[in-house]
Structure formats: structure tokens, C-alpha cells
Design a protein around this motif. Structure first.
Motif, PDB file in Angstrom:
ATOM      1  N   SER A   1       3.889   1.597  -1.113  1.00 33.53           N
ATOM      2  CA  SER A   1       4.679   1.727  -2.332  1.00 33.53           C
ATOM      3  C   SER A   1       3.851   2.078  -3.559  1.00 33.53           C
ATOM      4  CB  SER A   1       5.417   0.415  -2.609  1.00 33.53           C
ATOM      5  OG  SER A   1       6.281   0.111  -1.547  1.00 33.53           O
ATOM      6  N   TYR A   2       2.624   1.571  -3.627  1.00 32.29           N
ATOM      7  CA  TYR A   2       1.860   1.693  -4.871  1.00 32.29           C
ATOM      8  C   TYR A   2       0.557   2.471  -4.772  1.00 32.29           C
ATOM      9  CZ  TYR A   2       5.089  -1.909  -6.337  1.00 32.29           C
ATOM     10  OH  TYR A   2       6.214  -2.609  -6.628  1.00 32.29           O
ATOM     11  N   ASP A   3      -0.014   2.599  -3.596  1.00 32.45           N
ATOM     12  CA  ASP A   3      -1.309   3.258  -3.461  1.00 32.45           C
ATOM     13  C   ASP A   3      -1.114   4.762  -3.331  1.00 32.45           C
ATOM     14  OD1 ASP A   3      -4.024   3.559  -3.287  1.00 32.45           O
ATOM     15  OD2 ASP A   3      -4.149   3.014  -1.177  1.00 32.45           O
ATOM     16  N   ILE A   4      -1.336   5.479  -4.433  1.00 29.30           N
ATOM     17  CA  ILE A   4      -1.124   6.918  -4.471  1.00 29.30           C
ATOM     18  C   ILE A   4      -2.476   7.602  -4.622  1.00 29.30           C
ATOM     19  CG2 ILE A   4      -0.063   8.806  -5.742  1.00 29.30           C
ATOM     20  CD1 ILE A   4       2.048   6.721  -6.651  1.00 29.30           C
ATOM     21  N   ASN A   5      -2.782   8.524  -3.729  1.00 30.57           N
ATOM     22  CA  ASN A   5      -4.046   9.259  -3.784  1.00 30.57           C
ATOM     23  C   ASN A   5      -3.766  10.702  -4.172  1.00 30.57           C
ATOM     24  OD1 ASN A   5      -5.785   7.102  -2.971  1.00 30.57           O
ATOM     25  ND2 ASN A   5      -4.925   7.318  -0.920  1.00 30.57           N
TER      26      ASN A   5
ATOM     27  N   ARG B   1       0.834  -1.203   0.000  1.00 28.81           N
ATOM     28  CA  ARG B   1       0.000   0.000   0.000  1.00 28.81           C
ATOM     29  C   ARG B   1       0.866   1.251   0.000  1.00 28.81           C
ATOM     30  NH1 ARG B   1      -2.775  -0.739   4.525  1.00 28.81           N
ATOM     31  NH2 ARG B   1      -3.888  -2.487   3.621  1.00 28.81           N
TER      32      ARG B   1
ATOM     33  N   SER C   1      -5.802  -5.048  -4.719  1.00 21.14           N
ATOM     34  CA  SER C   1      -6.360  -3.748  -4.336  1.00 21.14           C
ATOM     35  C   SER C   1      -5.319  -2.855  -3.667  1.00 21.14           C
ATOM     36  CB  SER C   1      -7.569  -3.925  -3.427  1.00 21.14           C
ATOM     37  OG  SER C   1      -7.167  -4.444  -2.184  1.00 21.14           O
ATOM     38  N   ASN C   2      -4.259  -3.434  -3.154  1.00 20.77           N
ATOM     39  CA  ASN C   2      -3.203  -2.645  -2.522  1.00 20.77           C
ATOM     40  C   ASN C   2      -2.107  -2.221  -3.497  1.00 20.77           C
ATOM     41  OD1 ASN C   2      -4.158  -2.487   0.158  1.00 20.77           O
ATOM     42  ND2 ASN C   2      -3.644  -4.627   0.431  1.00 20.77           N
ATOM     43  N   LEU C   3      -2.309  -2.475  -4.785  1.00 21.09           N
ATOM     44  CA  LEU C   3      -1.311  -2.091  -5.784  1.00 21.09           C
ATOM     45  C   LEU C   3      -1.637  -0.771  -6.465  1.00 21.09           C
ATOM     46  CD1 LEU C   3      -0.471  -5.521  -7.456  1.00 21.09           C
ATOM     47  CD2 LEU C   3       0.799  -4.280  -5.706  1.00 21.09           C
ATOM     48  N   GLY C   4      -2.663  -0.061  -5.988  1.00 19.19           N
ATOM     49  CA  GLY C   4      -2.936   1.276  -6.476  1.00 19.19           C
ATOM     50  C   GLY C   4      -3.875   1.397  -7.656  1.00 19.19           C
TER      51      GLY C   4
ATOM     52  N   LYS D   1     -10.568   6.371  -7.684  1.00 21.45           N
ATOM     53  CA  LYS D   1      -9.465   7.174  -7.173  1.00 21.45           C
ATOM     54  C   LYS D   1      -8.436   7.513  -8.257  1.00 21.45           C
ATOM     55  CE  LYS D   1      -6.835   3.299  -5.299  1.00 21.45           C
ATOM     56  NZ  LYS D   1      -6.230   2.767  -4.097  1.00 21.45           N
ATOM     57  N   ASN D   2      -8.426   6.749  -9.348  1.00 22.93           N
ATOM     58  CA  ASN D   2      -7.595   7.086 -10.503  1.00 22.93           C
ATOM     59  C   ASN D   2      -8.120   6.338 -11.726  1.00 22.93           C
ATOM     60  OD1 ASN D   2      -6.051   4.514 -10.946  1.00 22.93           O
ATOM     61  ND2 ASN D   2      -5.290   4.959  -8.897  1.00 22.93           N
TER      62      ASN D   2
END
Length: 99
Positions: A42-46, A40, A80-83, A60-61
Motif C-alpha cells: 500500500s505504501y512502499d512506492i519505488n 508494503r 520501514s514498510n510505510l514507504g 529511494k525518495n
């Protein structure tokens, strides 16, 4: 670099590599200490500028994972935790049994 790695990658069966990678992802996500947090983080960017609303659904993207990658819905939580902004899960292929 790609010229060196490409011949190595193309020696493997794509389906076997797919299964190998997603199983390692699930293991890392489920069993490695802090695996979820690492993925999360490393890859989940909001970023508000990437958010999209389509037909009343907020994403979200705009980057999603296409149908067919996780046909049985086994890796939803890890993916789901890969963004991804959205993930299509499952398949619509029906087996009728008469052919």
C-alpha cells in the motif's frame, strides 16, 4: 469534514494517541496475517524519479520520518514498510543525573 473531526482529535492527549497508533501499527505489522505485505504493497512506492543521493548515500525518495517519533527504536521494521525514504531513529538526549 476537517471541521467535524478536528474538535474530536483535539480532545485527546497527543502523547497517548501517538502510543496508541504506533502500538497498533506494530501489532498489525507483526501479528496480522499478511500485515507486512499489505503495508508494503500500500505504501512502499519505488519511482526512479524520486530517488536522491546526498553525500554518497542513496535514498529511494526524499520523504523521511524525523527524529523523535521512534525514540527507542521499537518500531523501525514496521515504519520501514510505510514507504519512507529514510527514518531517523532514537534520541541524543543524555541524562546526566546531576541536576
Amino acid at each position: 469534514m476537517y471541521r467535524i473531526i478536528k474538535p474530536i482529535f483535539f480532545k485527546f492527549d497527543p502523547e497517548n494517541v501517538h502510543h496508541f497508533v504506533v502500538k497498533r501499527l506494530k501489532w498489525f505489522h507483526d501479528y496480522f496475517p499478511l500485515g507486512k505485505t499489505i503495508l508494503r504493497g500500500s505504501y512502499d512506492i519505488n519511482i526512479k524519479g524520486l530517488e536522491r543521493e546526498v553525500f554518497g548515500i542513496k535514498f529511494k525518495n526524499p520523504v523521511g520520518l524525523a527524529a523523535g517519533f521512534d525514540k527507542n527504536g521499537e518500531y523501525v521494521e514496521a515504519l520501514s514498510n510505510l514507504g519512507f525514504g529514510f527514518i531517523e531513529v532514537g534520541t541524543v538526549t543524555q541524562y546526566c543525573g546531576w541536576w
